[in-house]
Design a protein around this motif. Sequence first.
Motif, mmCIF file in Angstrom:
data_model
loop_
_atom_site.group_PDB
_atom_site.id
_atom_site.type_symbol
_atom_site.label_atom_id
_atom_site.label_comp_id
_atom_site.label_asym_id
_atom_site.label_seq_id
_atom_site.Cartn_x
_atom_site.Cartn_y
_atom_site.Cartn_z
ATOM 1 N N GLY A 28 -4.389 16.686 -12.145
ATOM 2 C CA GLY A 28 -4.237 15.885 -13.353
ATOM 3 C C GLY A 28 -2.810 15.612 -13.776
ATOM 4 O O GLY A 28 -2.570 15.128 -14.869
ATOM 5 N N GLN A 29 -1.841 15.881 -12.907
ATOM 6 C CA GLN A 29 -0.442 15.698 -13.265
ATOM 7 C C GLN A 29 0.016 14.245 -13.169
ATOM 8 O O GLN A 29 1.110 13.918 -13.576
ATOM 9 C CB GLN A 29 0.455 16.570 -12.381
ATOM 10 N N LYS A 30 -0.816 13.392 -12.590
ATOM 11 C CA LYS A 30 -0.448 11.981 -12.449
ATOM 12 C C LYS A 30 -1.702 11.129 -12.506
ATOM 13 O O LYS A 30 -2.800 11.642 -12.515
ATOM 14 C CB LYS A 30 0.332 11.751 -11.164
ATOM 15 N N GLU A 31 -1.532 9.834 -12.529
ATOM 16 C CA GLU A 31 -2.667 8.920 -12.682
ATOM 17 C C GLU A 31 -2.953 8.141 -11.400
ATOM 18 O O GLU A 31 -3.346 6.984 -11.449
ATOM 19 C CB GLU A 31 -2.403 7.952 -13.837
ATOM 20 N N TYR A 32 -2.746 8.770 -10.261
ATOM 21 C CA TYR A 32 -3.052 8.139 -8.977
ATOM 22 C C TYR A 32 -3.307 9.215 -7.933
ATOM 23 O O TYR A 32 -2.994 10.383 -8.141
ATOM 24 C CB TYR A 32 -1.905 7.226 -8.526
ATOM 25 N N GLY A 64 -1.266 3.017 3.473
ATOM 26 C CA GLY A 64 0.152 3.214 3.755
ATOM 27 C C GLY A 64 0.483 4.680 3.951
ATOM 28 O O GLY A 64 -0.361 5.473 4.343
ATOM 29 N N ASP A 65 1.724 5.035 3.667
ATOM 30 C CA ASP A 65 2.217 6.398 3.858
ATOM 31 C C ASP A 65 1.278 7.400 3.188
ATOM 32 O O ASP A 65 1.037 7.320 1.984
ATOM 33 C CB ASP A 65 3.625 6.528 3.257
ATOM 34 N N PRO A 66 0.738 8.354 3.962
ATOM 35 C CA PRO A 66 -0.258 9.285 3.425
ATOM 36 C C PRO A 66 0.222 10.168 2.275
ATOM 37 O O PRO A 66 -0.576 10.667 1.504
ATOM 38 C CB PRO A 66 -0.652 10.148 4.618
ATOM 39 N N ASP A 67 1.538 10.348 2.167
ATOM 40 C CA ASP A 67 2.064 11.189 1.094
ATOM 41 C C ASP A 67 2.699 10.391 -0.046
ATOM 42 O O ASP A 67 2.986 10.947 -1.095
ATOM 43 C CB ASP A 67 3.110 12.162 1.649
ATOM 44 N N GLU A 68 2.925 9.100 0.167
ATOM 45 C CA GLU A 68 3.668 8.316 -0.821
ATOM 46 C C GLU A 68 2.873 7.178 -1.458
ATOM 47 O O GLU A 68 3.136 6.813 -2.601
ATOM 48 C CB GLU A 68 4.934 7.736 -0.176
ATOM 49 N N ALA A 69 1.935 6.586 -0.745
ATOM 50 C CA ALA A 69 1.176 5.461 -1.291
ATOM 51 C C ALA A 69 0.383 5.928 -2.513
ATOM 52 O O ALA A 69 0.068 7.112 -2.653
ATOM 53 C CB ALA A 69 0.248 4.888 -0.229
ATOM 54 N N LYS A 70 0.077 4.996 -3.400
ATOM 55 C CA LYS A 70 -0.599 5.350 -4.646
ATOM 56 C C LYS A 70 -1.909 4.582 -4.790
ATOM 57 O O LYS A 70 -1.941 3.364 -4.700
ATOM 58 C CB LYS A 70 0.300 5.039 -5.842
ATOM 59 N N LEU A 71 -2.988 5.325 -5.022
ATOM 60 C CA LEU A 71 -4.296 4.755 -5.275
ATOM 61 C C LEU A 71 -4.604 5.015 -6.745
ATOM 62 O O LEU A 71 -4.840 6.164 -7.142
ATOM 63 C CB LEU A 71 -5.340 5.438 -4.376
ATOM 64 N N GLU A 72 -4.546 3.960 -7.548
ATOM 65 C CA GLU A 72 -4.802 4.129 -8.975
ATOM 66 C C GLU A 72 -6.305 4.186 -9.233
ATOM 67 O O GLU A 72 -7.115 3.901 -8.356
ATOM 68 C CB GLU A 72 -4.125 3.002 -9.746
ATOM 69 N N PHE A 73 -6.678 4.563 -10.440
ATOM 70 C CA PHE A 73 -8.073 4.818 -10.738
ATOM 71 C C PHE A 73 -8.974 3.625 -10.438
ATOM 72 O O PHE A 73 -10.067 3.803 -9.882
ATOM 73 C CB PHE A 73 -8.267 5.260 -12.198
ATOM 74 N N GLY A 74 -8.564 2.422 -10.774
ATOM 75 C CA GLY A 74 -9.389 1.241 -10.524
ATOM 76 C C GLY A 74 -9.688 1.056 -9.044
ATOM 77 O O GLY A 74 -10.817 0.707 -8.664
ATOM 78 N N GLU A 75 -8.692 1.305 -8.215
ATOM 79 C CA GLU A 75 -8.887 1.200 -6.764
ATOM 80 C C GLU A 75 -9.808 2.309 -6.264
ATOM 81 O O GLU A 75 -10.658 2.085 -5.407
ATOM 82 C CB GLU A 75 -7.532 1.277 -6.051
ATOM 83 N N TYR A 76 -9.648 3.509 -6.806
ATOM 84 C CA TYR A 76 -10.515 4.644 -6.475
ATOM 85 C C TYR A 76 -11.963 4.307 -6.849
ATOM 86 O O TYR A 76 -12.882 4.513 -6.062
ATOM 87 C CB TYR A 76 -10.012 5.870 -7.227
ATOM 88 N N TRP A 77 -12.159 3.775 -8.046
ATOM 89 C CA TRP A 77 -13.493 3.415 -8.513
ATOM 90 C C TRP A 77 -14.117 2.381 -7.569
ATOM 91 O O TRP A 77 -15.294 2.484 -7.212
ATOM 92 C CB TRP A 77 -13.400 2.889 -9.943
ATOM 93 N N ASP A 78 -13.321 1.389 -7.173
ATOM 94 C CA ASP A 78 -13.814 0.371 -6.229
ATOM 95 C C ASP A 78 -14.217 1.005 -4.902
ATOM 96 O O ASP A 78 -15.244 0.644 -4.313
ATOM 97 C CB ASP A 78 -12.756 -0.703 -5.985
ATOM 98 N N MET A 79 -13.412 1.942 -4.411
ATOM 99 C CA MET A 79 -13.728 2.619 -3.150
ATOM 100 C C MET A 79 -15.016 3.420 -3.261
ATOM 101 O O MET A 79 -15.834 3.438 -2.340
ATOM 102 C CB MET A 79 -12.593 3.543 -2.716
ATOM 103 N N MET A 80 -15.219 4.085 -4.401
ATOM 104 C CA MET A 80 -16.452 4.844 -4.602
ATOM 105 C C MET A 80 -17.655 3.897 -4.602
ATOM 106 O O MET A 80 -18.698 4.199 -4.014
ATOM 107 C CB MET A 80 -16.417 5.636 -5.914
ATOM 108 N N GLY A 81 -17.484 2.750 -5.231
ATOM 109 C CA GLY A 81 -18.563 1.753 -5.244
ATOM 110 C C GLY A 81 -18.848 1.211 -3.855
ATOM 111 O O GLY A 81 -20.012 1.077 -3.455
ATOM 112 N N ASP A 82 -17.797 0.934 -3.097
ATOM 113 C CA ASP A 82 -17.972 0.450 -1.723
ATOM 114 C C ASP A 82 -18.664 1.495 -0.859
ATOM 115 O O ASP A 82 -19.520 1.170 -0.038
ATOM 116 C CB ASP A 82 -16.616 0.091 -1.097
ATOM 117 N N ALA A 83 -18.304 2.756 -1.060
ATOM 118 C CA ALA A 83 -18.919 3.838 -0.286
ATOM 119 C C ALA A 83 -20.412 3.925 -0.617
ATOM 120 O O ALA A 83 -21.254 4.041 0.294
ATOM 121 C CB ALA A 83 -18.232 5.163 -0.598
#
Length: 90
Positions: A28-32, A64-83
């Motif tokens: 919970g330290q960040k929003e991505y 992108g870069d596995p340690d640097e790219a950022k997946l924000e909540f909206g993108e995460y939500w979309d991925m969960m829906g696609d899954a």
Amino acid sequence: VAGEPGLTDVERAIETVINQFHCYAVKGQKEYLTPNEMQELVVQKLPHLGKCVGPLDEKIECMGDPDEAKLEFGEYWDMMGDAAKGCRRK
């Protein structure tokens, strides 16, 4: 709303999806999520869903870069829906 008594099954499911995002976003330290964090979430929390959805792995790899790219909540939500849609089709 968190833990509110009387929530429907669907509301509890949505609450769980939200809570898992925050749990894996480095406690919970960040929003991505980074791609590595998203992959860890899929492996640990979606072992059955992850197996029936190949495109989810592909989407994570394309972030992108596995340690640097950022997946924000909206993108995460979309991925969960696609899954979920991918599993429903199978």
